[in-house]
Motif scaffolding. Sequence first.
Motif, PDB file in Angstrom:
ATOM      1  N   PHE A 253       0.839  -1.201   0.000  1.00 57.70           N
ATOM      2  CA  PHE A 253       0.000   0.000   0.000  1.00 57.70           C
ATOM      3  C   PHE A 253       0.876   1.254   0.000  1.00 57.70           C
ATOM      4  O   PHE A 253       0.629   2.211  -0.765  1.00 57.70           O
ATOM      5  CB  PHE A 253      -0.917  -0.009   1.225  1.00 57.70           C
ATOM      6  CG  PHE A 253      -1.531   1.319   1.549  1.00 57.70           C
ATOM      7  CD1 PHE A 253      -2.473   1.892   0.700  1.00 57.70           C
ATOM      8  CD2 PHE A 253      -1.169   1.998   2.707  1.00 57.70           C
ATOM      9  CE1 PHE A 253      -3.031   3.124   0.998  1.00 57.70           C
ATOM     10  CE2 PHE A 253      -1.734   3.224   3.009  1.00 57.70           C
ATOM     11  CZ  PHE A 253      -2.665   3.792   2.153  1.00 57.70           C
ATOM     12  N   GLN A 254       1.914   1.274   0.819  1.00 61.61           N
ATOM     13  CA  GLN A 254       2.840   2.409   0.836  1.00 61.61           C
ATOM     14  C   GLN A 254       3.497   2.582  -0.530  1.00 61.61           C
ATOM     15  O   GLN A 254       3.665   3.711  -1.018  1.00 61.61           O
ATOM     16  CB  GLN A 254       3.895   2.206   1.918  1.00 61.61           C
ATOM     17  CG  GLN A 254       3.358   2.261   3.338  1.00 61.61           C
ATOM     18  CD  GLN A 254       4.413   1.896   4.368  1.00 61.61           C
ATOM     19  OE1 GLN A 254       5.576   2.262   4.233  1.00 61.61           O
ATOM     20  NE2 GLN A 254       4.020   1.169   5.395  1.00 61.61           N
ATOM     21  N   MET A 255       3.849   1.480  -1.131  1.00 61.94           N
ATOM     22  CA  MET A 255       4.433   1.512  -2.479  1.00 61.94           C
ATOM     23  C   MET A 255       3.454   2.143  -3.466  1.00 61.94           C
ATOM     24  O   MET A 255       3.837   2.980  -4.294  1.00 61.94           O
ATOM     25  CB  MET A 255       4.798   0.087  -2.892  1.00 61.94           C
ATOM     26  CG  MET A 255       5.266  -0.089  -4.309  1.00 61.94           C
ATOM     27  SD  MET A 255       5.656  -1.845  -4.586  1.00 61.94           S
ATOM     28  CE  MET A 255       5.541  -1.922  -6.373  1.00 61.94           C
ATOM     29  N   ALA A 256       2.182   1.754  -3.369  1.00 66.25           N
ATOM     30  CA  ALA A 256       1.167   2.303  -4.274  1.00 66.25           C
ATOM     31  C   ALA A 256       1.005   3.800  -4.064  1.00 66.25           C
ATOM     32  O   ALA A 256       0.840   4.567  -5.026  1.00 66.25           O
ATOM     33  CB  ALA A 256      -0.163   1.591  -4.052  1.00 66.25           C
ATOM     34  N   MET A 257       1.057   4.243  -2.824  1.00 66.88           N
ATOM     35  CA  MET A 257       0.907   5.667  -2.515  1.00 66.88           C
ATOM     36  C   MET A 257       2.074   6.489  -3.066  1.00 66.88           C
ATOM     37  O   MET A 257       1.889   7.602  -3.551  1.00 66.88           O
ATOM     38  CB  MET A 257       0.811   5.866  -0.996  1.00 66.88           C
ATOM     39  CG  MET A 257      -0.482   5.376  -0.369  1.00 66.88           C
ATOM     40  SD  MET A 257      -1.908   6.395  -0.798  1.00 66.88           S
ATOM     41  CE  MET A 257      -1.550   7.914   0.085  1.00 66.88           C
ATOM     42  N   LEU A 258       3.280   5.936  -2.992  1.00 73.25           N
ATOM     43  CA  LEU A 258       4.475   6.690  -3.387  1.00 73.25           C
ATOM     44  C   LEU A 258       4.815   6.561  -4.873  1.00 73.25           C
ATOM     45  O   LEU A 258       5.604   7.340  -5.398  1.00 73.25           O
ATOM     46  CB  LEU A 258       5.670   6.236  -2.544  1.00 73.25           C
ATOM     47  CG  LEU A 258       5.555   6.593  -1.050  1.00 73.25           C
ATOM     48  CD1 LEU A 258       6.636   5.891  -0.248  1.00 73.25           C
ATOM     49  CD2 LEU A 258       5.635   8.100  -0.859  1.00 73.25           C
ATOM     50  N   GLU A 259       4.220   5.559  -5.536  1.00 74.46           N
ATOM     51  CA  GLU A 259       4.412   5.350  -6.986  1.00 74.46           C
ATOM     52  C   GLU A 259       5.894   5.432  -7.385  1.00 74.46           C
ATOM     53  O   GLU A 259       6.301   6.296  -8.156  1.00 74.46           O
ATOM     54  CB  GLU A 259       3.587   6.370  -7.766  1.00 74.46           C
ATOM     55  CG  GLU A 259       2.094   6.228  -7.535  1.00 74.46           C
ATOM     56  CD  GLU A 259       1.266   7.224  -8.322  1.00 74.46           C
ATOM     57  OE1 GLU A 259       1.815   8.277  -8.723  1.00 74.46           O
ATOM     58  OE2 GLU A 259       0.067   6.949  -8.560  1.00 74.46           O
TER      59      GLU A 259
ATOM     60  N   ALA B  10       0.765  -9.890  -4.702  1.00 75.40           N
ATOM     61  CA  ALA B  10       1.230 -10.001  -6.090  1.00 75.40           C
ATOM     62  C   ALA B  10       0.333  -9.235  -7.043  1.00 75.40           C
ATOM     63  O   ALA B  10       0.810  -8.555  -7.962  1.00 75.40           O
ATOM     64  CB  ALA B  10       1.303 -11.468  -6.498  1.00 75.40           C
ATOM     65  N   GLU B  11      -0.980  -9.319  -6.831  1.00 72.36           N
ATOM     66  CA  GLU B  11      -1.912  -8.597  -7.691  1.00 72.36           C
ATOM     67  C   GLU B  11      -1.719  -7.087  -7.562  1.00 72.36           C
ATOM     68  O   GLU B  11      -1.802  -6.348  -8.556  1.00 72.36           O
ATOM     69  CB  GLU B  11      -3.359  -8.978  -7.360  1.00 72.36           C
ATOM     70  CG  GLU B  11      -3.733 -10.375  -7.844  1.00 72.36           C
ATOM     71  CD  GLU B  11      -5.156 -10.762  -7.462  1.00 72.36           C
ATOM     72  OE1 GLU B  11      -5.810  -9.971  -6.740  1.00 72.36           O
ATOM     73  OE2 GLU B  11      -5.603 -11.846  -7.890  1.00 72.36           O
TER      74      GLU B  11
ATOM     75  N   GLN C 255       2.469  -1.982 -12.122  1.00 70.18           N
ATOM     76  CA  GLN C 255       3.533  -2.045 -13.132  1.00 70.18           C
ATOM     77  C   GLN C 255       3.144  -1.234 -14.362  1.00 70.18           C
ATOM     78  O   GLN C 255       2.023  -1.324 -14.864  1.00 70.18           O
ATOM     79  CB  GLN C 255       3.787  -3.501 -13.531  1.00 70.18           C
ATOM     80  CG  GLN C 255       5.020  -3.716 -14.390  1.00 70.18           C
ATOM     81  CD  GLN C 255       6.312  -3.576 -13.601  1.00 70.18           C
ATOM     82  OE1 GLN C 255       6.316  -3.688 -12.383  1.00 70.18           O
ATOM     83  NE2 GLN C 255       7.414  -3.334 -14.292  1.00 70.18           N
ATOM     84  N   THR C 256       4.075  -0.398 -14.843  1.00 77.11           N
ATOM     85  CA  THR C 256       3.863   0.390 -16.054  1.00 77.11           C
ATOM     86  C   THR C 256       5.103   0.276 -16.934  1.00 77.11           C
ATOM     87  O   THR C 256       6.148  -0.213 -16.483  1.00 77.11           O
ATOM     88  CB  THR C 256       3.621   1.875 -15.728  1.00 77.11           C
ATOM     89  OG1 THR C 256       4.881   2.486 -15.365  1.00 77.11           O
ATOM     90  CG2 THR C 256       2.622   2.070 -14.596  1.00 77.11           C
ATOM     91  N   PRO C 257       5.048   0.741 -18.181  1.00 77.37           N
ATOM     92  CA  PRO C 257       6.243   0.713 -19.044  1.00 77.37           C
ATOM     93  C   PRO C 257       7.383   1.590 -18.530  1.00 77.37           C
ATOM     94  O   PRO C 257       8.512   1.449 -18.988  1.00 77.37           O
ATOM     95  CB  PRO C 257       5.708   1.251 -20.384  1.00 77.37           C
ATOM     96  CG  PRO C 257       4.257   0.958 -20.371  1.00 77.37           C
ATOM     97  CD  PRO C 257       3.834   1.132 -18.936  1.00 77.37           C
ATOM     98  N   GLU C 258       7.080   2.489 -17.561  1.00 79.64           N
ATOM     99  CA  GLU C 258       8.122   3.382 -17.041  1.00 79.64           C
ATOM    100  C   GLU C 258       8.647   2.952 -15.677  1.00 79.64           C
ATOM    101  O   GLU C 258       9.568   3.574 -15.150  1.00 79.64           O
ATOM    102  CB  GLU C 258       7.576   4.815 -16.922  1.00 79.64           C
ATOM    103  CG  GLU C 258       7.316   5.512 -18.235  1.00 79.64           C
ATOM    104  CD  GLU C 258       6.026   5.043 -18.904  1.00 79.64           C
ATOM    105  OE1 GLU C 258       5.035   4.837 -18.174  1.00 79.64           O
ATOM    106  OE2 GLU C 258       6.025   4.867 -20.144  1.00 79.64           O
TER     107      GLU C 258
END
Length: 250
Positions: free
Chosen positions: A157-163, A185-186, A192-195
Amino acid sequence: MLIIKNLHAAIGGKEILKGIDLEIKDGETHAIMGPNGSGKSTLSAVLVGNPLYEVTAGEAWFNGKNLLAMKPEDRAREGLFLSFQYPVEIPGVSMTNFMKAAVNAKREYQGLAPLSAAEFLKLMREKRKLVELDSRLSNRSVNEGFSGGEKKRNEIFQMAMLEPKLAILDETDSGLDVDAMRIVAEGVNKMQTPETSTIVITHYERLLDMIRPQVVHVLYQGRIVKTAGPELAKEIESKGYDWIKSEVHE
């Protein structure tokens, strides 16, 4: 994205990394596997700037910038993120305040205005859905009283917030049951993005069945001794590491 050349590092005078060479491009997911004590967690600690480790030789470049010359906080602001194997508890600091401070510190570094309270709460709601994180947890102190699975979900979740541009998942699957691993994992896959790129450090092929790296490396005695596609993880799952050790010593 990330270029590492001949990286050597030690802790307490003992050399752990003995010449790491690694290149990760935008949009790639790499897995790093290896037996205990091979240097996997040391590599992640060195990349994020853990002061306990001393870099004795080599270089590391992150999006064209000298990573090893940056302070740990600037590495994070540049877009480097580490999901800990054993997330720490921070009593007295609520998840909401912790994440608001982190998100706005990164925005300030990027020359952006801080998020308003409404904008921040909307962002939190969106990102919690990615990892099915209970909204009640955000009102509690960081990781305090969380189960092992909740701590790992909270890290994602922290990872998602900080992108982040590059996320390092250090044995995030450790101690997770199958359902929790699937949710984690989901969440990673949705971000995940191309960048953006990901390094997955793991012992187990089952997590890699869910995250699906393009490249798998084996780290052994401080060096990357074998690199191949995802089939390498399946081979390790069935054979263990002894066959790789024998190849190295031949």
